[in-house]
Design an enzyme around this catalytic site. Structure first.
Site, mmCIF file in Angstrom:
data_model
loop_
_atom_site.group_PDB
_atom_site.id
_atom_site.type_symbol
_atom_site.label_atom_id
_atom_site.label_comp_id
_atom_site.label_asym_id
_atom_site.label_seq_id
_atom_site.Cartn_x
_atom_site.Cartn_y
_atom_site.Cartn_z
ATOM 1 C CB SER A 252 137.349 -22.278 53.672
ATOM 2 O OG SER A 252 137.472 -23.453 54.378
ATOM 3 C CE LYS A 253 132.812 -26.097 50.541
ATOM 4 N NZ LYS A 253 132.155 -26.034 49.345
ATOM 5 N NE ARG A 254 138.405 -26.990 52.946
ATOM 6 C CZ ARG A 254 138.122 -26.336 51.938
ATOM 7 N NH1 ARG A 254 137.059 -26.813 51.468
ATOM 8 N NH2 ARG A 254 138.870 -25.388 51.690
#
Ligand code: GLU
Length: 493
Positions: A252-254
């Site tokens: 994910s973008k995290r």
């Protein structure tokens, strides 16, 4: 004839997963004289944004994945955004109502919520309880005509099972009781993905659907919808998911550091090449049967095979991206690379002269990982180099006095040299280091710091040639003066 589509929802940033889906579709289309269609699935009006739509198109163009039909290009099936095709979906929903494969559902949101909660309490799967499924046609028509709000649901068969074929995974069979009566058209008359995408794929003559594996769950429903219309099915490929760099869990973008990104245009701005992104994402989920890892689009088009798509999750490996990017940079011609570097200098506020940069590029090309690195390596050629401190000019193990002595000797030699070239300067300076009892690295370190203002730089003598005799001599003298100052301080102390 192969007709494929990339069908993003314009609801967020364009990430590497989208890039890979689009790429595989392009590879398949280009193997034959097929078409690659860009279709915008913008029926989620709350989440769709014009920025996202623009980013999709910009990223695809930057990656070299130009579509043959779609926004801005047109084509025989225009318009290519679903919001503008809503009547087509309504007509098709009506066909399903007419042939008994769909029904109107008048249940209120409150009622559905209560049903869901009850099912959750009873630890049952949550799905529509079928209340409106058996309404007579007359009652359904009457209530609709009276203006009662309704959704249209698919009438999933209640017995038997459905078998669908995924080209990567083979046959998948599910019991029909596990498939919900999904909503096809909302109360506002807008179709949802399940109906809209199936109608469009059919209308647009799509032969292969290559899409994310988040659709595997509703894949049987999609096949049932197509079969309810009596249409032929395309070949389906659900592409592997991306895992975090640790290999644990979905990416994910995290899961990125400040030096990394999963967004194509952000990677562009960090100095990654489209060639590198394509060859990197391509290998996360497919093999190309080539010795050479770094295939360009033509090489990938030649070798791409659906049979070589891999359904197993693929770990995102940013070191590999760096490695690929550096290798791609080294493959570029000098003029090409110079052109790609210019915007990075401009962004750093450096007005780099293209002709001068082109002379510098061969010196830095072997060491670049990203295009942006060039600004650190070569910025010194375009701006005033600040004076170095005596400390910076004095290599480890020497005193400022010794550094001064070495620098004076070197300066005298450089001044006396008739030619200002690497060939003329390097050998006598190596000999000088020996005479002074220094390692060449120590002597060159003093000169490097004096001339470039930094401890690390592109190859020293080639850099000096580019900086030019006059400026080099000026900087050497300035460094001498600094060291002399330090020396007198030493004496005074
Ligand atoms: N709009 C869908 C998405 O963005 C497309 C899926 C598909 O390719 O059919 O996930």
């Amino acid at each position: 004839m192969t007709r494929v589509r990339f069908a993003p929802s314009p609801t967020g940033r364009f990430h590497i997963g989208s890039a890979r889906t689009a790429l595989y579709n392009v590879l398949l289309a280009r193997q034959s004289s097929g078409q690659f269609i860009l279709r915008i699935e913008d029926t989620d009006t709350k989440r769709s944004t014009p920025e996202s739509l623009a980013e999709i198109q910009e990223a695809l163009r930057w990656l070299g994945l130009q579509w043959d039909e779609g926004p801005g290009v047109g084509g025989p099936h225009a318009p290519y955004n679903q919001l503008a095709r809503r009547e087509l979906y309504q007509q098709h929903a009506q066909l399903l109502l007419d042939n008994g494969h769909a029904y109107r559902c008048f249940c209120s949101a409150e009622r559905l919520k209560a049903v869901r909660e009850q099912q959750q309490k009873a630890k049952q799967p949550t799905r529509y309880d079928g209340t409106c499924r058996e309404l007579s046609r007359e009652e359904s028509e009457r209530r609709a005509a009276a203006g009662e709000p309704f959704v249209i649901r698919f009438k999933t068969p209640k017995d038997g099972s459905t078998t669908v074929r995924d080209e990567l995974r083979g046959d998948i069979t599910v019991e029909n009781t596990t498939i919900d009566d999904y909503i096809l058209v909302k109360t506002d008359g807008l179709a949802l993905y399940h109906l809209a995408a199936m109608v469009d794929d059919h209308e647009m003559g799509i032969t292969h659907v290559l899409r994310g594996s988040e659709w595997l769950g509703t894949f049987p429903l999609h096949a049932l919808i197509i079969r309810a219309f009596g249409w032929p099915e395309p070949k389906w490929c659900h592409l592997s998911v991306f895992l975090k760099p640790t290999g644990k869990g979905k990416m994910s973008k995290r899961d990125v550091t400040s030096e990394q990104s999963i967004y194509a245009l952000e990677l562009r701005d960090m100095g990654y090449l489209p060639e590198a992104i394509n060859s990197w994402t391509a290998l996360m989920g497919a093999s190309f049967g080539a010795e050479e890892e770094l295939l360009d689009l033509a090489g990938m088009i030649e070798r791409f095979k659906i049979a070589n798509l891999n359904p197993s999750p693929a770990r995102v490996n940013f070191e590999k991206l760096d490695d690929f990017n550096g290798k791609w940079i080294r493959r570029l011609g000098i003029t090409d690379l110079t052109g790609r570097l210019l915007p990075f200098f401009a962004k750093a506020g450096i007005d780099a002269d293209p002709a001068l940069l082109e002379r510098i590029v061969p010196l830095i090309q072997p060491r670049l990982v990203t295009l942006d690195d060039a600004v650190d390596f070569a910025g010194l050629f375009f701006r005033e180099v600040p004076a170095s401190t005596a400390e910076a000019l004095t290599p480890k193990g020497l005193t400022p006095l010794q550094a001064l002595g070495a620098l004076e000797a070197a300066n005298a030699l450089i001044k006396a040299s008739t030619a200002f070239t690497t060939e003329a300067l390097e050998p006598p300076l190596r000999t000088l280091a020996e005479t002074l009892g220094l390692k060449p690295g120590q002597l060159f370190g003093i000169i490097r710091q004096a001339v470039t203002g930094q401890p690390v730089s592109p190859p020293l003598f080639e850099s000096m040639e580019i900086i030019g005799r006059e400026v080099v001599l000026g900087r050497l003298e300035r460094a001498e003066a600094t060291l002399r100052g330090a020396k007198s301080e030493e004496r005074g102390a």
